[in-house]
Design a protein around this motif. Structure first.
Motif, PDB file in Angstrom:
ATOM      1  N   ARG A  35       7.179  -8.465 -11.654  1.00 62.94           N
ATOM      2  CA  ARG A  35       5.954  -8.064 -12.356  1.00 62.94           C
ATOM      3  C   ARG A  35       4.696  -8.227 -11.339  1.00 62.94           C
ATOM      4  O   ARG A  35       3.825  -7.506 -11.367  1.00 62.94           O
ATOM      5  N   ASP A  36       4.926  -9.417 -10.820  1.00 65.47           N
ATOM      6  CA  ASP A  36       3.626  -9.907 -10.064  1.00 65.47           C
ATOM      7  C   ASP A  36       3.422  -8.960  -8.687  1.00 65.47           C
ATOM      8  O   ASP A  36       2.284  -8.600  -8.412  1.00 65.47           O
ATOM      9  N   VAL A  37       4.681  -8.716  -8.173  1.00 69.41           N
ATOM     10  CA  VAL A  37       4.626  -7.844  -6.756  1.00 69.41           C
ATOM     11  C   VAL A  37       4.135  -6.415  -7.090  1.00 69.41           C
ATOM     12  O   VAL A  37       3.362  -5.778  -6.438  1.00 69.41           O
ATOM     13  N   LEU A  38       4.816  -6.169  -8.279  1.00 66.47           N
ATOM     14  CA  LEU A  38       4.417  -4.786  -8.506  1.00 66.47           C
ATOM     15  C   LEU A  38       2.928  -4.377  -9.017  1.00 66.47           C
ATOM     16  O   LEU A  38       2.384  -3.478  -8.667  1.00 66.47           O
ATOM     17  N   ARG A  39       2.305  -5.411  -9.523  1.00 63.21           N
ATOM     18  CA  ARG A  39       1.011  -5.384  -9.890  1.00 63.21           C
ATOM     19  C   ARG A  39       0.122  -5.267  -8.824  1.00 63.21           C
ATOM     20  O   ARG A  39      -0.928  -4.389  -8.414  1.00 63.21           O
ATOM     21  N   HIS A  40       0.451  -6.063  -7.675  1.00 63.16           N
ATOM     22  CA  HIS A  40      -0.355  -5.940  -6.268  1.00 63.16           C
ATOM     23  C   HIS A  40      -0.081  -4.603  -5.678  1.00 63.16           C
ATOM     24  O   HIS A  40      -0.857  -4.096  -5.307  1.00 63.16           O
ATOM     25  N   LEU A  41       1.084  -4.211  -5.904  1.00 66.14           N
ATOM     26  CA  LEU A  41       1.543  -2.622  -5.347  1.00 66.14           C
ATOM     27  C   LEU A  41       0.772  -1.537  -5.999  1.00 66.14           C
ATOM     28  O   LEU A  41       0.205  -0.838  -5.308  1.00 66.14           O
ATOM     29  N   LEU A  42       0.647  -1.637  -7.156  1.00 64.59           N
ATOM     30  CA  LEU A  42       0.148  -0.543  -7.957  1.00 64.59           C
ATOM     31  C   LEU A  42      -1.527  -0.327  -7.844  1.00 64.59           C
ATOM     32  O   LEU A  42      -2.098   0.336  -7.607  1.00 64.59           O
ATOM     33  N   THR A  43      -1.893  -1.964  -7.759  1.00 69.21           N
ATOM     34  CA  THR A  43      -3.373  -1.936  -7.507  1.00 69.21           C
ATOM     35  C   THR A  43      -3.703  -1.505  -6.257  1.00 69.21           C
ATOM     36  O   THR A  43      -4.812  -0.873  -6.030  1.00 69.21           O
ATOM     37  N   ALA A  44      -2.877  -1.710  -4.904  1.00 71.86           N
ATOM     38  CA  ALA A  44      -3.352  -1.318  -3.970  1.00 71.86           C
ATOM     39  C   ALA A  44      -3.022   0.249  -3.848  1.00 71.86           C
ATOM     40  O   ALA A  44      -4.093   1.097  -3.233  1.00 71.86           O
ATOM     41  N   ALA A  45      -2.176   1.037  -4.529  1.00 75.20           N
ATOM     42  CA  ALA A  45      -2.007   2.374  -4.551  1.00 75.20           C
ATOM     43  C   ALA A  45      -3.177   2.888  -5.099  1.00 75.20           C
ATOM     44  O   ALA A  45      -3.521   4.016  -4.700  1.00 75.20           O
ATOM     45  N   CYS A  46      -3.732   2.446  -6.146  1.00 75.00           N
ATOM     46  CA  CYS A  46      -4.845   2.928  -6.863  1.00 75.00           C
ATOM     47  C   CYS A  46      -6.162   2.991  -5.896  1.00 75.00           C
ATOM     48  O   CYS A  46      -7.386   3.484  -6.352  1.00 75.00           O
ATOM     49  N   SER A  47      -6.009   2.472  -4.806  1.00 77.03           N
ATOM     50  CA  SER A  47      -7.289   2.704  -3.771  1.00 77.03           C
ATOM     51  C   SER A  47      -7.218   4.097  -2.953  1.00 77.03           C
ATOM     52  O   SER A  47      -7.777   4.115  -2.135  1.00 77.03           O
ATOM     53  N   ALA A  48      -6.248   4.883  -3.661  1.00 78.11           N
ATOM     54  CA  ALA A  48      -6.474   6.364  -3.080  1.00 78.11           C
ATOM     55  C   ALA A  48      -7.811   6.985  -3.173  1.00 78.11           C
ATOM     56  O   ALA A  48      -8.424   6.718  -3.902  1.00 78.11           O
ATOM     57  N   PRO A  49      -7.750   7.931  -2.230  1.00 78.45           N
ATOM     58  CA  PRO A  49      -9.104   8.742  -2.421  1.00 78.45           C
ATOM     59  C   PRO A  49      -9.246   9.364  -3.760  1.00 78.45           C
ATOM     60  O   PRO A  49      -8.086   9.916  -4.159  1.00 78.45           O
ATOM     61  N   ASP A  50     -10.258   9.494  -4.193  1.00 82.84           N
ATOM     62  CA  ASP A  50     -10.602   9.648  -5.650  1.00 82.84           C
ATOM     63  C   ASP A  50     -11.734  10.388  -5.932  1.00 82.84           C
ATOM     64  O   ASP A  50     -13.029   9.481  -6.218  1.00 82.84           O
ATOM     65  N   HIS A  51     -11.730  11.521  -5.996  1.00 80.66           N
ATOM     66  CA  HIS A  51     -13.210  12.289  -5.969  1.00 80.66           C
ATOM     67  C   HIS A  51     -13.958  11.883  -7.300  1.00 80.66           C
ATOM     68  O   HIS A  51     -13.124  12.136  -8.474  1.00 80.66           O
ATOM     69  N   GLY A  52     -15.028  11.237  -7.342  1.00 79.25           N
ATOM     70  CA  GLY A  52     -15.906  10.932  -8.463  1.00 79.25           C
ATOM     71  C   GLY A  52     -15.160   9.886  -9.308  1.00 79.25           C
ATOM     72  O   GLY A  52     -15.473   9.400 -10.260  1.00 79.25           O
ATOM     73  N   ARG A  53     -14.335   9.057  -8.595  1.00 81.67           N
ATOM     74  CA  ARG A  53     -13.712   7.979  -9.225  1.00 81.67           C
ATOM     75  C   ARG A  53     -13.137   8.019 -10.796  1.00 81.67           C
ATOM     76  O   ARG A  53     -13.410   7.228 -11.729  1.00 81.67           O
ATOM     77  N   LEU A  54     -12.645   9.200 -10.737  1.00 84.68           N
ATOM     78  CA  LEU A  54     -12.041   9.427 -12.090  1.00 84.68           C
ATOM     79  C   LEU A  54     -10.588   8.773 -12.586  1.00 84.68           C
ATOM     80  O   LEU A  54     -10.545   8.669 -13.594  1.00 84.68           O
ATOM     81  N   ARG A  55     -10.118   8.240 -11.448  1.00 91.49           N
ATOM     82  CA  ARG A  55      -8.689   7.694 -11.531  1.00 91.49           C
ATOM     83  C   ARG A  55      -7.977   8.443 -12.691  1.00 91.49           C
ATOM     84  O   ARG A  55      -7.447   7.800 -13.705  1.00 91.49           O
ATOM     85  N   PRO A  56      -7.609   9.581 -12.233  1.00 92.76           N
ATOM     86  CA  PRO A  56      -6.882  10.533 -13.131  1.00 92.76           C
ATOM     87  C   PRO A  56      -5.384  10.443 -13.069  1.00 92.76           C
ATOM     88  O   PRO A  56      -4.712  11.293 -12.578  1.00 92.76           O
TER      89      PRO A  56
END
Ligand SMILES: Cc1cc2nc3c(=O)[nH]c(=O)nc-3n(C[C@H](O)[C@H](O)[C@H](O)COP(=O)(O)O)c2cc1C
Length: 196
Positions: A35-56
């Motif tokens: 769970r801990d590693v997955l949280r780090h992994l998904l947090t990092a993946a959420c740094s993707a380019p994201d116009h308007g920071r909509l986090r869609p």
């Protein structure tokens, strides 16, 4: 630091090697990221380019305990789609949920926006999905991005709790790679035009 202790994580002396040498790993076994590693992994993946920071996007994590009921929903959807499917076919479909010890479902949550068209939001969600795949590789895990009709099947969508308008961007199968690593893709010239 937990992320530095993962056996099998590649040693990076060539920064582009992570991108270039990553290969999909269809054969995956336990352990999956905890769970801990997955949280780090998904947090990092959420740094993707994201116009308007909509986090869609959002994630649905299917761990070992949840795979069985997901497989049952696959089989139920198959039976609904093809009432003549025999039990052996349904079992093969059910087993698709067992191909890895963990599945991270990347869900695109696009919505109308005055400045950011939905295709851009879909692209952002796809970048996140690739981030999960690439980050898993960087940590020494294996991953494979799959899609298919299940994400559109009402029985599977109900099982996942998908809202209207949400779509499955990717089923990211995750775990420890089994078997020999596939050879890197042969280098090919990228299709580049230099505009003069
Ligand atoms: C949006 C998307 C959907 C995909 N769906 C599948 C799929 O359902 N089944 C499959 O075998 N490969 C699928 N792939 C391709 C694999 O993830 C993988 O890229 C391909 O097998 C080539 O392997 P490589 O990544 O090692 O080059 C998909 C890729 C993308 C980007």
């Amino acid at each position: 630091m937990v992320l530095g202790n993962i056996p099998g994580a590649p040693v990076v002396d060539d920064p582009l090697a992570l991108l270039r040498d990553r290969r999909s790993r269809p054969a995956l076994t336990a352990p999956a990221p905890d769970r801990d590693v997955l949280r780090h992994l998904l947090t990092a993946a959420c740094s993707a380019p994201d116009h308007g920071r909509l986090r869609p996007w959002r994630f649905i994590v299917v761990d070992d305990a949840a795979r069985g009921s997901l497989g049952d929903s696959f089989a139920a959807a198959h039976a609904e789609r093809d009432p003549s499917a025999d039990p052996a076919e349904l079992d093969r479909t059910r087993a698709k949920a067992l191909r890895a010890p963990m599945i991270v479902i990347v869900v695109g949550t696009t919505r109308p926006h005055p400045k950011v068209p939905e295709w851009e939001q879909r692209a952002a969600a796809a970048c996140v999905a690739h981030g999960v795949v690439l980050g898993a590789h960087a940590l020494g895990f294996g991953a494979m991005w799959r899609t298919g009709w299940f994400g559109e099947a009402p029985k599977v969508r109900a099982h996942l709790g998908l809202a209207d308008g949400e779509e499955v961007t990717g089923w990211i199968y995750l775990g420890t790679p089994a078997g020999a690593a596939p050879a890197p893709r042969p280098a090919t010239e990228p299709p580049v035009t230099w505009l003069g």
